[in-house]
Design a protein around this motif. Structure first.
Motif, short mmCIF file in Angstrom:
data_model
loop_
_atom_site.label_atom_id
_atom_site.label_comp_id
_atom_site.label_asym_id
_atom_site.label_seq_id
_atom_site.Cartn_x
_atom_site.Cartn_y
_atom_site.Cartn_z
N ILE A 708 -34.97 72.94 -92.58
CA ILE A 708 -35.67 72.98 -91.15
C ILE A 708 -34.98 71.78 -90.86
CG2 ILE A 708 -37.44 74.18 -92.30
CD1 ILE A 708 -38.67 71.58 -93.03
N ALA A 709 -35.86 71.49 -89.28
CA ALA A 709 -35.60 70.41 -88.61
C ALA A 709 -36.48 69.67 -89.65
CB ALA A 709 -36.44 70.61 -87.31
N SER A 710 -35.18 68.08 -89.83
CA SER A 710 -36.10 67.27 -90.80
C SER A 710 -36.61 66.04 -90.38
CB SER A 710 -35.40 66.75 -91.63
OG SER A 710 -33.95 66.14 -90.99
N LEU A 711 -36.60 66.35 -89.37
CA LEU A 711 -36.83 65.27 -88.03
C LEU A 711 -36.43 65.34 -86.42
CD1 LEU A 711 -36.83 62.22 -87.33
CD2 LEU A 711 -34.65 61.77 -87.16
N ARG A 712 -37.62 65.55 -85.81
CA ARG A 712 -37.19 65.56 -84.47
C ARG A 712 -37.23 64.21 -83.24
NH1 ARG A 712 -40.35 69.95 -84.52
NH2 ARG A 712 -39.59 71.86 -84.93
N MET A 713 -36.13 63.61 -82.21
CA MET A 713 -36.54 62.93 -81.91
C MET A 713 -35.69 63.48 -80.47
SD MET A 713 -33.90 59.66 -81.14
CE MET A 713 -32.37 60.26 -80.52
N VAL A 714 -36.24 63.17 -78.78
CA VAL A 714 -36.26 62.52 -77.92
C VAL A 714 -36.77 61.41 -76.83
CG1 VAL A 714 -36.62 65.19 -77.87
CG2 VAL A 714 -38.57 63.67 -77.44
#
Length: 775
Positions: A708-714
């Protein structure tokens, strides 16, 4: 009320870290200030580099002590000493590969500036785990153990372990060998999931891949001439011309196993000379995802083929291997593995000129197989002291010039509006063959050249005319490009969707970028829709399948029954396709791995593109009946299975209900501790090929998502307070901490929290302040 959690708290206590006051520590030269915000994110201020990295390590040791202990023990090969004989296979493989042995050699190759930084960080981890908390982490009490001192060599060992367990194609080579030896060259040629030539590459954006099947054929020719015939991240950067703010925007969501605590650790570090905010992997100091005051950056796995397997012929004395027409002596390492509750186990490791023989530690009777990897070599590394200081794209690129670990796609954006992409990681040059299957080690024509691909020849891209760069573990360049980088890329469906979406707009902002990170549109369905809807329906079940699919919008949403039908149909057809050609090696062709350390190969996420090709071409003779008949029968089977297990009504077939997500902690594998440490299950959408990824093997599509997405950054580049980060869980590994799961609801909604940037904002968000002083 969660009774097991309540009892757990009463018996073992909360065991929170010390986050306020003044604490004397023995391994700093000047005071270090650590503030924490309402989500437990630390803001570390130090007067020098070594103290700064010590502070980061200290915070990780406070919050993730057992997670780092586990990594340390896997890399050292001492996990069985902690948990017992069930970990012995992992220790055997670790000792044979020699992560810690190679790390000790690499430590000697580091320069005088890098070594002290690693030592300071590692000492910080040790002190944070041992004196940074009121009591040791719960897991140590459960196992009656204490934290092992974390050393600089352990940092390098964990980096090498990460290089092995994430993107490396050694296990795919072995899967190909199994298919070849069990079912023959025809089966391998038919089932090898080469990169679909109609899907996009990274550079230039939107260009197509081309065919790669000839390379496998060449390797097969080398193999059979000597042996004889036998029978899973997204990131992108958007230029200011495509955003509403007229600043660049950078986004990143690395995909890793659905486990707790999260792989990533959020932090902000400030010294008089530099400041960085972002995410590092627990147990490692590098900010591979983050920003300074000029630039932002993010990573995905590059999947460059930096690891090869070789078939070895052991000499009569058991301590030599064949080289040409003679046997040569090998280095022999004796490894003694301590096992909790049992006698020690001795492991004799034979190290060939290519690398250690690892096959006795693998499952599946692989024979004598040696492993050669760029990340096992004692090469220098300087990224830890350079990337956060980068002021230009060229400086950023050069920070990775010495990066002898896993290959990475690094995307970049800065306040001048520059965007870029650099593929990093040492890449071998092969004398003969393409690294697709294990080749005979004694053949002097195979193996690697002494010098790897020069850094200046590694692909990169800066300010493309289209106005964005993007990667998604896809093939980086077209097939005829040089240098040769590998053959085992993830199908480019996520890349296709990202490129399609980015090219369609010039009004991107943070909310729309966050929405794209969780996008669940199925490109494979778009490619297969006309073929599937043309299937002749001769049963009630097939009619129902087609009716649901015809009305489907192609979104693999948690509330969609049609998404379930499609996912089951794809899995059913993949299993049939594989069984028809490789009945004896089907498990390997479907992606089963060779060790509990890596239970699946990337084959499991590459079968869909292969299936799409087959359904489009429908080659004769694959099945006894026609392709339309086989597909119709598959649809009938799918509906029959859904009715049997989930009821007759499609309302009970929602994808998120049938395939929910549970975030699992290693200690939560057994009841009742699962109710203390695990989170979920909760409905979740997506699959391996949607931008919002949640992958599962075709052999078991309803299993808990593997990645899965283990981290999200924007990041709105330049408006540094407007960054957003989210973890599937929280900063803490303590299940009783308020920061164990407080970021999860934001992650589920595709939102995030800012990491404060300016000193004024840091002071405003601070909820606690700890001052470390030399003691």
């Amino acid at each position: 009320m969660n009774i097991p959690r309540l009892l757990f708290r009463l018996l073992l206590g909360r065991r929170f870290p010390i986050t306020s006051g003044i604490l004397e520590v023995p391994n700093i030269t000047r005071p270090v200030l650590i503030r924490r915000d309402g989500y437990g994110i630390p803001y570390i201020e130090a007067e020098g580099d070594e103290d700064a990295w010590y502070g980061l390590g200290f915070c990780q040791g406070q919050d993730r002590a057992f997670q780092i202990e586990t990594l340390l023990r896997v890399a050292r090969g001492t996990l069985a000493e902690l948990v017992g004989p069930e970990a012995l296979p992992i220790d055997r493989l670790s000792r044979r590969i020699g992560f810690r042995h190679a790390a000790e050699q690499q430590l000697k190759a580091l320069d005088d500036e890098t070594s002290p930084l690693l030592e300071a960080y590692a000492q910080g981890v040790t002190d944070g785990a041992r004196i940074g908390c009121h009591r040791l982490a719960h897991e140590f009490s459960l196992l009656r153990a204490r934290p092992t001192p974390y050393l600089a060599a352990d940092v390098l060992g964990v980096a090498k372990l990460t290089s092995f367990t994430l993107p490396s194609n050694w296990d795919v080579e072995l899967a190909r060998l199994k298919i070849l030896t069990e079912d023959g060259a025809e089966a391998l040629a038919a089932l090898d999931p080469t990169y679909p030539e109609w899907l996009p590459v990274t550079a230039p954006p939107g260009a197509l891949a081309g065919s790669a099947v000839d390379r496998l054929a060449e390797d097969l020719a080398v193999f059979t001439a000597t042996i004889g015939q036998g029978g899973g991240s997204n990131n992108w950067a958007i230029a200011p011309t495509r955003t509403t703010t007229r600043r660049a925007i950078l986004a990143n969501d690395p995909h890793l196993p659905s486990s707790l605590p999260p792989y990533w650790y959020l932090a902000h570090v400030r010294t008089p000379d530099w400041t960085v905010a972002g995410a590092s992997l627990a147990g490692l100091p590098d900010f591979l995802v983050g920003h300074n005051d000029i630039a932002a950056w993010g990573m995905t796995a590059g999947f460059v083929d930096n690891t090869d397997l070789f078939i070895e012929e052991i000499g009569p004395d058991g301590r030599s291997v064949r080289e040409g027409n003679q046997f040569v002596s090998c280095e022999v390492r004796l490894e003694v593995i301590q096992v909790k509750g049992e006698a020690p186990v001795e492991e004799e490791v034979l190290v060939t000129p290519r690398g250690p023989i690892i096959s006795p530690a693998l499952e599946g009777e692989a024979g004598a197989i040696s492993l050669c990897a760029t990340w096992l070599a004692p090469q220098p590394v300087n990224q830890v002291r350079q990337v956060h200081r980068a002021r230009t794209f060229e400086e950023f690129r050069r920070a990775f010039e010495q990066w002898p670990f896993l290959s990475l796609n690094m995307v970049y954006a800065d306040t001048s509006g520059t965007i870029g992409w650099q593929l990093v990681g040492e890449t071998p040059r092969r004398r003969k063959g393409w690294g697709t299957i294990p080749l005979p080690g004694w053949n002097p024509e195979v193996g690697w050249e002494d010098d790897p691909v020069p850094f200046n020849e590694m692909p990169h891209l800066v300010d493309p005319e289209i106005g964005f760069v993007a990667t998604a573990n896809n093939q980086p360049t077209s097939e005829d490009a040089v240098p040769f980088l590998g053959a085992d890329w993830i199908d480019g469906y996520r890349q296709d969707r990202i490129v399609e979406a980015l090219a369609a707009r010039h009004d991107w902002d943070l909310p729309s970028v966050q929405a794209l990170q969780t996008d669940q549109k199925s490109i494979p369905w778009r490619e297969l829709r006309d073929i599937v809807l043309a299937i002749p329906a001769e049963t009630d079940q097939a009619h129902q399948s087609l009716a649901l699919l015809e009305a489907w919008d192609g979104m693999v949403a948690a509330d969609s029954p049609a998404a379930t039908v499609f996912e089951f149909f794809v899995a059913e057809m993949i299993q049939r396709v594989v069984a028809a050609k490789a009945p004896r090696a089907a498990q390997w062709a479907l992606g089963e791995g060779f060790t509990s350390l890596i239970p699946h190969t990337v084959f499991y996420v590459r079968r869909v593109g292969h299936l799409v090709r087959l359904l489009q071409e429908q080659p004769e003779g694959w099945f006894e009946r026609s392709w339309p008949q086989e597909m119709a029968d598959a649809l009938t089977t799918v509906i029959g299975s859904l009715r049997k297990h989930y009821g007759d009504e499609p309302d009970g077939w929602a994808w998120g209900h049938i395939r929910p997500l549970t975030l699992r902690h290693p200690v939560g594998e057994r009841a009742p501790l699962d109710q203390v440490f695990n989170l979920g299950p909760f409905p979740w959408g997506g699959d391996a090929n949607t931008v919002g990824a949640a992958s599962a093997p075709p052999s078991n599509p309803t299993t808990n998502p593997l990645t899965i997405a283990s981290l999200r950054m924007v990041v709105d580049v330049g408006n540094w307070e407007e960054n957003r980060f989210a973890l599937p869980g929280g900063q803490s590994g303590n299940p009783l901490s308020p920061h164990y799961a407080d970021l999860l609801p934001l992650w589920q909604r595709g939102e995030g929290v800012p990491i404060a940037w300016s000193p004024e904002e840091v002071a405003r968000v601070a909820r606690s302040t700890l001052r470390l002083v030399p003691g």
